[in-house]
Design a protein around this motif. Structure first.
Motif, PDB file in Angstrom:
ATOM      1  N   PRO A 264      30.636  63.092  68.161  1.00 45.25           N
ATOM      2  CA  PRO A 264      31.215  62.297  67.082  1.00 45.25           C
ATOM      3  C   PRO A 264      31.340  63.113  65.811  1.00 45.25           C
ATOM      4  CG  PRO A 264      28.938  61.708  67.380  1.00 45.25           C
ATOM      5  CD  PRO A 264      29.256  62.711  68.441  1.00 45.25           C
TER       6      PRO A 264
ATOM      7  N   PHE B  93      29.968  58.075  60.528  1.00 47.26           N
ATOM      8  CA  PHE B  93      30.522  58.760  61.695  1.00 47.26           C
ATOM      9  C   PHE B  93      31.735  57.994  62.219  1.00 47.26           C
ATOM     10  CE2 PHE B  93      26.098  60.019  61.559  1.00 47.26           C
ATOM     11  CZ  PHE B  93      26.178  61.384  61.785  1.00 47.26           C
TER      12      PHE B  93
ATOM     13  N   ARG C 195      27.062  48.777  72.377  1.00 48.43           N
ATOM     14  CA  ARG C 195      26.233  49.796  73.010  1.00 48.43           C
ATOM     15  C   ARG C 195      24.949  50.022  72.198  1.00 48.43           C
ATOM     16  NH1 ARG C 195      26.272  54.737  71.780  1.00 48.43           N
ATOM     17  NH2 ARG C 195      25.009  56.094  73.097  1.00 48.43           N
ATOM     18  N   MET C 196      25.098  50.098  70.885  1.00 54.14           N
ATOM     19  CA  MET C 196      23.929  50.346  70.033  1.00 54.14           C
ATOM     20  C   MET C 196      22.975  49.162  70.041  1.00 54.14           C
ATOM     21  SD  MET C 196      25.467  52.671  67.028  1.00 54.14           S
ATOM     22  CE  MET C 196      26.305  54.191  67.566  1.00 54.14           C
TER      23      MET C 196
ATOM     24  N   LEU D 243      20.892  49.300  72.930  1.00 55.32           N
ATOM     25  CA  LEU D 243      19.877  50.351  72.819  1.00 55.32           C
ATOM     26  C   LEU D 243      18.748  49.968  71.862  1.00 55.32           C
ATOM     27  CD1 LEU D 243      22.132  53.567  72.616  1.00 55.32           C
ATOM     28  CD2 LEU D 243      20.491  53.045  74.438  1.00 55.32           C
TER      29      LEU D 243
ATOM     30  N   VAL E 259      19.195  49.268  68.543  1.00 56.32           N
ATOM     31  CA  VAL E 259      19.478  49.667  67.160  1.00 56.32           C
ATOM     32  C   VAL E 259      19.643  48.417  66.297  1.00 56.32           C
ATOM     33  CG1 VAL E 259      21.208  50.772  65.656  1.00 56.32           C
ATOM     34  CG2 VAL E 259      20.568  51.830  67.843  1.00 56.32           C
TER      35      VAL E 259
ATOM     36  N   LEU F 214      24.822  50.369  60.014  1.00 57.73           N
ATOM     37  CA  LEU F 214      23.640  50.280  60.881  1.00 57.73           C
ATOM     38  C   LEU F 214      22.414  50.379  59.982  1.00 57.73           C
ATOM     39  CD1 LEU F 214      24.915  52.875  63.522  1.00 57.73           C
ATOM     40  CD2 LEU F 214      25.268  50.387  63.515  1.00 57.73           C
TER      41      LEU F 214
ATOM     42  N   SER G 197      16.508  52.107  61.740  1.00 58.79           N
ATOM     43  CA  SER G 197      16.765  52.698  63.058  1.00 58.79           C
ATOM     44  C   SER G 197      17.121  54.181  62.985  1.00 58.79           C
ATOM     45  CB  SER G 197      17.899  51.944  63.770  1.00 58.79           C
ATOM     46  OG  SER G 197      17.468  50.655  64.164  1.00 58.79           O
ATOM     47  N   PHE G 198      17.335  54.712  61.757  1.00 55.13           N
ATOM     48  CA  PHE G 198      17.774  56.106  61.614  1.00 55.13           C
ATOM     49  C   PHE G 198      16.945  56.869  60.586  1.00 55.13           C
ATOM     50  CE2 PHE G 198      21.328  53.735  63.332  1.00 55.13           C
ATOM     51  CZ  PHE G 198      21.700  54.539  64.400  1.00 55.13           C
TER      52      PHE G 198
ATOM     53  N   VAL H 122      23.456  54.382  57.975  1.00 54.11           N
ATOM     54  CA  VAL H 122      24.545  54.986  58.749  1.00 54.11           C
ATOM     55  C   VAL H 122      25.697  53.990  58.860  1.00 54.11           C
ATOM     56  CG1 VAL H 122      25.224  55.873  61.031  1.00 54.11           C
ATOM     57  CG2 VAL H 122      22.980  56.465  60.081  1.00 54.11           C
TER      58      VAL H 122
ATOM     59  N   LEU I 279      29.544  53.280  60.640  1.00 53.59           N
ATOM     60  CA  LEU I 279      30.504  53.679  61.673  1.00 53.59           C
ATOM     61  C   LEU I 279      31.897  53.314  61.166  1.00 53.59           C
ATOM     62  CD1 LEU I 279      28.743  52.380  64.926  1.00 53.59           C
ATOM     63  CD2 LEU I 279      28.617  54.670  63.900  1.00 53.59           C
TER      64      LEU I 279
END
Lengths: 140, 140
Positions: free
Chosen positions: B2, B80, B91-92, B95, B97, B116, B120-121, B126, B128
């Motif tokens: 990415p 990103f 998807r996140m 997972l 997130v 996000l 989680s980071f 973050v 997207l």
């Protein structure tokens, strides 16, 4: 136009955070180094033409250790590539920019680097990295 | 892999800081927008394949206004590019997130975006951005 070499994140556990960036965001781990004189372990992850660096302090009494204690984990600095670091520092000094490093020193990956003071960039710690600045050259 | 769409800086005076980044670092101003529902004025500066965004809050009672009051000016978030934002969010979420935005919304430049959670980071907010992810496509 200068190129963004990397964005740096300060973390207590670089390994754990690197795993999140690779598994959740799909970045690729390209380098792991320790820079003893800066007291950091550094993970470098590729993100297109630029890179994300995650630094973990080797101890509390290091610049990144003190940053974590004061500000908590998160974004730490951003770095731009310049072709000639001495010339860039001289030019910036003449423009009245506050320098953290008056002279180039060696950073992660063996590059010559220098930090500029956040007071001159709206609270953002800015690093200059001497490296090829062409668009074709991938981050190293 | 990415691609990093942009790095964002929160500032009390975007104009003044934008001037520093163009005059001292040689970045190019490519866009100025106001995103009313986020309460920000945004300057976008090109830095190679990626971009630097500077956001100025339209008032104290906005997310960026509260960030400035609490943390002071400086690095705010990183974004990103993803090709399919709904798919990336699903998807996140699977997972584990933590999402700030469960659904895409419209950000600066008219792109569909979602934030996000920094928890989680490693303390990094973050974003997207749904956009072309090819290497050839310059930041918009």
């Amino acid at each position: 136009v200068p190129r963004l070499d990397h964005v740096n994140i300060a973390a207590a556990d670089a390994e754990a955070l690197g795993k999140v960036f690779t598994e959740v965001l799909g970045l690729t781990l390209v380098e792991e180094t320790t820079v003893e004189d800066q007291g950091v372990r550094v993970l470098k992850l590729a993100a297109g033409e630029t890179a994300i660096e995650i630094t973990e302090p080797l101890g509390e009494e290091t610049p990144v250790g003190r940053f974590l204690a004061k500000r908590g984990p998160g974004l730490h600095h951003m770095a731009f590539r310049v072709a000639d670091l001495e010339a860039a520092l001289a030019r910036m000094k003449a423009l009245g920019v506050r320098l953290v490093d008056e002279e180039p020193r060696i950073g992660a990956g063996g590059h010559r680097i220098a930090f500029l003071h956040p007071k001159s960039f709206g609270g953002v710690l800015v690093e200059l990295v001497e490296a090829e600045v062409s668009e074709e050259n991938p981050p190293s």
